[in-house]
Motif scaffolding. Structure first.
Motif: not given
Ligand SMILES: [Zn+2]
Ligand SMILES: [Zn+2]
Length: 336
Positions: A308-328
């Motif tokens: 959940y992106n608190l700044e943009h108020n949007e939520q997405t589901y991401i694959p577990l193994n892509r977490l670090l990439d998504a966060v970065q």
């Protein structure tokens, strides 16, 4: 004290040891009630050089500056050496004997044991402290005086603001030479957030070995409280931070694993402990986190996480193994 014992067991002439410690301290207050406080201390053992005094004092000021107390100043005093304080102690004893009627029994005992002590006496018939002329500063020998002058000069050259305080008190009788307090302002009050001094004679008394030493402590309870009041903890505001929580206790281990991965990328993480999702969201907002990661059984089973992106108020589901990439990626878009 354990620092001195350790140093004494290792010490060879010319050695200089630098120690620091941090942790809970236990003591009894004046009413005999056991108390716990959190303290950080630094000790330089093995040098009587004037530079070691300034090294220690400056380190304390620097630590306070580093956490945001740019107004930290010094109070300085000298408790003299064995030679010059001898007469001072004699005169204090005489004063307490001849004018015992001016002091309450508590103060008599306290000042008799340690003329440098601050009494906490509230007895209105008591003089509380020694008369103004009976201060160590009036007894300093030429060497101690010269040394104290030099300390002041060096501190001034280093840009540290100091005030000489002939009434500077210490509740331990073992100090000699330079003593100091670190002071921070709170409204019109000056709060002592730490302090220390030389204790060249203590080692011999305890361990039988004469080893000069100097050190200081910082009162972390008070410092953290002041940091909170001054919002100094929010200096991390500009940093990117992620809130993580699990909706079931079985997933808590995974929360820790993810937090560790994020830490390895220098990302600040806040671990959520609330039960309800809405309370966790509130916490994430209160901590000014940029992202919130929610771990739910049903998502994990599908190999997904809720981001959940608190700044943009949007939520997405991401694959577990892509977490670090998504966060970065989010971090990049937020330019943090
Ligand atoms: Zn002296
Ligand atoms: Zn008193």
């Amino acid at each position: 004290i354990s620092v001195l014992y350790r140093a004494a067991s290792l010490y060879r002439k010319g050695d200089v040891f630098r120690y620091y410690y941090q942790g809970p301290m236990f003591h009894r207050n004046r009413e005999g009630v056991a108390q716990e406080s959190s303290q950080l201390g630094v000790e330089l053992v093995g040098s009587s050089n004037i530079l070691s005094e300034n090294e220690i004092i400056s380190l304390g000021i620097r630590l306070l500056n580093e956490v945001g107390f740019y107004d930290a100043t010094l109070k300085l005093n000298s408790y003299g050496c064995e030679n010059c304080r001898r007469q001072f102690f004699i005169d204090v004893k005489t004063e307490l004997k001849t004018h015992s009627d001016r002091y309450c029994p508590d103060c008599l005992q306290e000042l008799g044991a340690n003329p440098f002590a601050a009494t906490h006496c509230e007895n209105e018939h008591c003089q509380h402290s020694l008369p103004p002329l009976l201060q160590m500063s009036n007894y300093l020998c030429p060497e101690c005086k010269a040394r104290f002058e030099q300390i002041k000069k060096i501190q001034a050259n280093l840009g540290n603001i100091y005030k000489v305080d002939p009434y500077l008190t210490k509740n331990f009788a073992y100090y000699n030479g330079t003593v100091f307090d670190f002071v921070v302002k709170k409204q019109d009050n000056e709060l002592v957030v730490g302090g220390g001094g030389r204790y060249d004679y203590l080692s011999e008394r305890l361990t039988g070995r004469k080893i000069p030493a100097i050190g200081f402590y910082l009162d972390l309870d008070l410092i953290f409280q002041l940091m909170k009041e001054r919002n100094l903890f929010l200096m991390f505001d500009n940093d990117f931070s992620v809130y993580i929580y699990a909706q079931s206790p079985e997933l808590e281990m995974m929360v820790l694993q993810i937090a560790q991965e994020l830490h390895s990328q220098n990302i600040i993480t806040v671990l959520g402990t609330e039960e309800k999702p809405e309370d966790n969201l509130k916490q994430a907002q209160a901590h000014k986190c940029d992202l919130m990661i929610t771990l739910r059984e049903e998502n994990i089973r599908e190999g997904k996480l809720l981001l959940y992106n608190l700044e943009h108020n949007e939520q997405t589901y991401i694959p577990l193994n892509r977490l670090l990439d998504a966060v970065q990626l989010v971090r990049k878009t937020l330019k943090k």
